[in-house]
Scaffold this motif. Sequence first.
Motif, PDB file in Angstrom:
ATOM      1  N   GLY A  31       0.817  -1.211   0.000  1.00 32.18           N
ATOM      2  CA  GLY A  31       0.000   0.000   0.000  1.00 32.18           C
ATOM      3  C   GLY A  31       0.844   1.251   0.000  1.00 32.18           C
ATOM      4  N   VAL A  32       1.944   1.239   0.773  1.00 31.91           N
ATOM      5  CA  VAL A  32       2.841   2.392   0.820  1.00 31.91           C
ATOM      6  C   VAL A  32       3.538   2.585  -0.521  1.00 31.91           C
ATOM      7  CG1 VAL A  32       5.012   3.238   1.808  1.00 31.91           C
ATOM      8  CG2 VAL A  32       3.224   2.340   3.308  1.00 31.91           C
ATOM      9  N   ASN A  33       4.040   1.505  -1.094  1.00 30.73           N
ATOM     10  CA  ASN A  33       4.889   1.607  -2.279  1.00 30.73           C
ATOM     11  C   ASN A  33       4.112   1.686  -3.587  1.00 30.73           C
ATOM     12  OD1 ASN A  33       7.801   1.364  -1.317  1.00 30.73           O
ATOM     13  ND2 ASN A  33       6.878  -0.376  -0.284  1.00 30.73           N
ATOM     14  N   PHE A  34       2.933   1.072  -3.652  1.00 26.19           N
ATOM     15  CA  PHE A  34       2.227   0.977  -4.931  1.00 26.19           C
ATOM     16  C   PHE A  34       0.783   1.488  -4.903  1.00 26.19           C
ATOM     17  CE2 PHE A  34       5.210  -2.672  -4.611  1.00 26.19           C
ATOM     18  CZ  PHE A  34       6.139  -2.220  -5.533  1.00 26.19           C
ATOM     19  N   GLY A  35       0.230   1.732  -3.703  1.00 29.68           N
ATOM     20  CA  GLY A  35      -1.147   2.197  -3.621  1.00 29.68           C
ATOM     21  C   GLY A  35      -2.144   1.049  -3.640  1.00 29.68           C
ATOM     22  N   VAL A  36      -3.403   1.379  -3.381  1.00 30.33           N
ATOM     23  CA  VAL A  36      -4.444   0.355  -3.265  1.00 30.33           C
ATOM     24  C   VAL A  36      -4.752  -0.289  -4.614  1.00 30.33           C
ATOM     25  CG1 VAL A  36      -6.871  -0.063  -2.691  1.00 30.33           C
ATOM     26  CG2 VAL A  36      -5.491   1.448  -1.241  1.00 30.33           C
ATOM     27  N   ARG A  37      -4.912   0.507  -5.667  1.00 32.21           N
ATOM     28  CA  ARG A  37      -5.327  -0.035  -6.967  1.00 32.21           C
ATOM     29  C   ARG A  37      -4.335  -1.059  -7.480  1.00 32.21           C
ATOM     30  NH1 ARG A  37      -4.374   0.835 -12.183  1.00 32.21           N
ATOM     31  NH2 ARG A  37      -2.949   2.570 -11.740  1.00 32.21           N
ATOM     32  N   ARG A  38      -3.048  -0.747  -7.450  1.00 34.03           N
ATOM     33  CA  ARG A  38      -2.043  -1.686  -7.962  1.00 34.03           C
ATOM     34  C   ARG A  38      -1.870  -2.897  -7.049  1.00 34.03           C
ATOM     35  NH1 ARG A  38       3.486   0.899  -9.459  1.00 34.03           N
ATOM     36  NH2 ARG A  38       3.700  -1.146 -10.494  1.00 34.03           N
ATOM     37  N   SER A  39      -2.341  -2.789  -5.800  1.00 30.62           N
ATOM     38  CA  SER A  39      -2.226  -3.904  -4.858  1.00 30.62           C
ATOM     39  C   SER A  39      -3.450  -4.823  -4.881  1.00 30.62           C
ATOM     40  CB  SER A  39      -2.014  -3.377  -3.434  1.00 30.62           C
ATOM     41  OG  SER A  39      -0.828  -2.606  -3.336  1.00 30.62           O
ATOM     42  N   LEU A  40      -4.481  -4.469  -5.657  1.00 30.18           N
ATOM     43  CA  LEU A  40      -5.697  -5.291  -5.678  1.00 30.18           C
ATOM     44  C   LEU A  40      -5.436  -6.740  -6.095  1.00 30.18           C
ATOM     45  CD1 LEU A  40      -8.426  -2.849  -7.084  1.00 30.18           C
ATOM     46  CD2 LEU A  40      -8.319  -3.879  -4.788  1.00 30.18           C
ATOM     47  N   PRO A  41      -4.634  -7.009  -7.147  1.00 25.52           N
ATOM     48  CA  PRO A  41      -4.366  -8.424  -7.474  1.00 25.52           C
ATOM     49  C   PRO A  41      -3.706  -9.175  -6.326  1.00 25.52           C
ATOM     50  CG  PRO A  41      -3.759  -6.991  -9.309  1.00 25.52           C
ATOM     51  CD  PRO A  41      -4.049  -6.095  -8.147  1.00 25.52           C
ATOM     52  N   HIS A  42      -2.837  -8.496  -5.585  1.00 28.36           N
ATOM     53  CA  HIS A  42      -2.195  -9.101  -4.415  1.00 28.36           C
ATOM     54  C   HIS A  42      -3.256  -9.486  -3.388  1.00 28.36           C
ATOM     55  CE1 HIS A  42       1.301  -8.665  -1.265  1.00 28.36           C
ATOM     56  NE2 HIS A  42       0.589  -9.769  -1.093  1.00 28.36           N
ATOM     57  N   MET A  43      -4.187  -8.574  -3.097  1.00 33.28           N
ATOM     58  CA  MET A  43      -5.241  -8.839  -2.122  1.00 33.28           C
ATOM     59  C   MET A  43      -6.128  -9.998  -2.561  1.00 33.28           C
ATOM     60  SD  MET A  43      -6.214  -4.831  -1.471  1.00 33.28           S
ATOM     61  CE  MET A  43      -7.864  -5.264  -0.955  1.00 33.28           C
ATOM     62  N   LEU A  44      -6.557  -9.984  -3.813  1.00 33.21           N
ATOM     63  CA  LEU A  44      -7.431 -11.048  -4.307  1.00 33.21           C
ATOM     64  C   LEU A  44      -6.700 -12.387  -4.344  1.00 33.21           C
ATOM     65  CD1 LEU A  44      -9.228  -9.145  -7.211  1.00 33.21           C
ATOM     66  CD2 LEU A  44     -10.184  -9.778  -4.981  1.00 33.21           C
ATOM     67  N   GLY A  45      -5.415 -12.361  -4.674  1.00 27.31           N
ATOM     68  CA  GLY A  45      -4.633 -13.591  -4.687  1.00 27.31           C
ATOM     69  C   GLY A  45      -4.558 -14.219  -3.305  1.00 27.31           C
ATOM     70  N   ILE A  46      -4.416 -13.388  -2.282  1.00 26.34           N
ATOM     71  CA  ILE A  46      -4.393 -13.901  -0.911  1.00 26.34           C
ATOM     72  C   ILE A  46      -5.710 -14.589  -0.575  1.00 26.34           C
ATOM     73  CG2 ILE A  46      -4.434 -13.193   1.521  1.00 26.34           C
ATOM     74  CD1 ILE A  46      -2.356 -11.060   0.805  1.00 26.34           C
ATOM     75  N   SER A  47      -6.821 -13.908  -0.805  1.00 28.94           N
ATOM     76  CA  SER A  47      -8.124 -14.438  -0.401  1.00 28.94           C
ATOM     77  C   SER A  47      -8.518 -15.684  -1.185  1.00 28.94           C
ATOM     78  CB  SER A  47      -9.192 -13.354  -0.548  1.00 28.94           C
ATOM     79  OG  SER A  47      -8.918 -12.260   0.303  1.00 28.94           O
ATOM     80  N   LEU A  48      -8.372 -15.655  -2.503  1.00 31.63           N
ATOM     81  CA  LEU A  48      -8.768 -16.808  -3.304  1.00 31.63           C
ATOM     82  C   LEU A  48      -7.776 -17.957  -3.173  1.00 31.63           C
ATOM     83  CD1 LEU A  48     -10.181 -15.041  -6.481  1.00 31.63           C
ATOM     84  CD2 LEU A  48     -11.397 -15.933  -4.489  1.00 31.63           C
ATOM     85  N   GLY A  49      -6.486 -17.631  -3.062  1.00 41.29           N
ATOM     86  CA  GLY A  49      -5.498 -18.682  -2.831  1.00 41.29           C
ATOM     87  C   GLY A  49      -5.728 -19.368  -1.498  1.00 41.29           C
ATOM     88  N   PHE A  50      -6.088 -18.586  -0.487  1.00 38.47           N
ATOM     89  CA  PHE A  50      -6.371 -19.174   0.820  1.00 38.47           C
ATOM     90  C   PHE A  50      -7.636 -20.024   0.780  1.00 38.47           C
ATOM     91  CE2 PHE A  50      -8.305 -18.921   5.077  1.00 38.47           C
ATOM     92  CZ  PHE A  50      -7.323 -19.617   5.781  1.00 38.47           C
ATOM     93  N   MET A  51      -8.637 -19.603   0.025  1.00 39.20           N
ATOM     94  CA  MET A  51      -9.855 -20.387  -0.114  1.00 39.20           C
ATOM     95  C   MET A  51      -9.548 -21.781  -0.668  1.00 39.20           C
ATOM     96  SD  MET A  51     -13.377 -19.515  -2.216  1.00 39.20           S
ATOM     97  CE  MET A  51     -12.593 -19.684  -3.822  1.00 39.20           C
ATOM     98  N   VAL A  52      -8.698 -21.830  -1.694  1.00 42.54           N
ATOM     99  CA  VAL A  52      -8.307 -23.123  -2.269  1.00 42.54           C
ATOM    100  C   VAL A  52      -7.543 -23.954  -1.239  1.00 42.54           C
ATOM    101  CG1 VAL A  52      -6.934 -24.237  -4.071  1.00 42.54           C
ATOM    102  CG2 VAL A  52      -8.302 -22.219  -4.615  1.00 42.54           C
ATOM    103  N   LEU A  53      -6.702 -23.305  -0.443  1.00 43.35           N
ATOM    104  CA  LEU A  53      -5.953 -24.014   0.587  1.00 43.35           C
ATOM    105  C   LEU A  53      -6.889 -24.629   1.620  1.00 43.35           C
ATOM    106  CD1 LEU A  53      -3.289 -24.784   1.980  1.00 43.35           C
ATOM    107  CD2 LEU A  53      -3.331 -22.539   3.097  1.00 43.35           C
ATOM    108  N   VAL A  54      -7.901 -23.889   2.054  1.00 41.77           N
ATOM    109  CA  VAL A  54      -8.863 -24.417   3.029  1.00 41.77           C
ATOM    110  C   VAL A  54      -9.580 -25.636   2.467  1.00 41.77           C
ATOM    111  CG1 VAL A  54     -10.989 -23.920   4.307  1.00 41.77           C
ATOM    112  CG2 VAL A  54      -9.184 -22.195   4.181  1.00 41.77           C
TER     113      VAL A  54
END
Length: 205
Positions: A31-54
């Motif tokens: 968020g500091v280095n790239f802002g919210v918009r550019r970090s959205l794929p990172h956020m979605l990757g965490i949530s959906l990747g974790f869903m598959v892990l569960v």
Amino acid sequence: MNPELLVAFVAFAFVTSVTPGPNNMMLLASGVNFGVRRSLPHMLGISLGFMVLVIAVGLGLGQLFERFPALYTALRYAGGAYLLYLAWKIAGAGAPQGGATASGKPLTFLQAAAFQWVNPKAWVMAIGAITTYTPQENFLVNVVLIAALFALVNCPSVGLWTVAGSLLRRWLEAPRVRRCFNIGMALLLVASLYPILADVQGTLS
């Protein structure tokens, strides 16, 4: 899943998602280095990747590690090595020039999703969700439900760290200050590994 169990699980998902850990340390720095918009794929990757892990844990992957501890030991070493690599990338992220975004690139969707498989905190959360909050009746359906609910709670929870990082950008414009922040985040990311690994070992023992 009855309403009482549902409320308890949502609270568990929120607390485990929003508390500090490798994902949130990386999102704060992103968020500091790239802002919210550019970090959205990172956020979605965490949530959906974790869903598959569960879902994978619910389908028996956790039991496989219990039967073959060496596999889990190898995963822990791989996770630690990858986390150190990510910490190095954060520490080396350049400061913005003339108000532009920082040099380098944020984590991609696939990179963030793949990281969940070597993230010790993610394993603790996934195993806890399956063993504690998943009813045995209609087990497979409940596993998918638990995984989907966790992803829905997780995404806005980790997003708070990205937003917090973006709000800090205006106070971190100076290259030296930004550099110190990135090094600090890298050190915190490495420090977050020790207690999580201890928790994982206790959970699987």
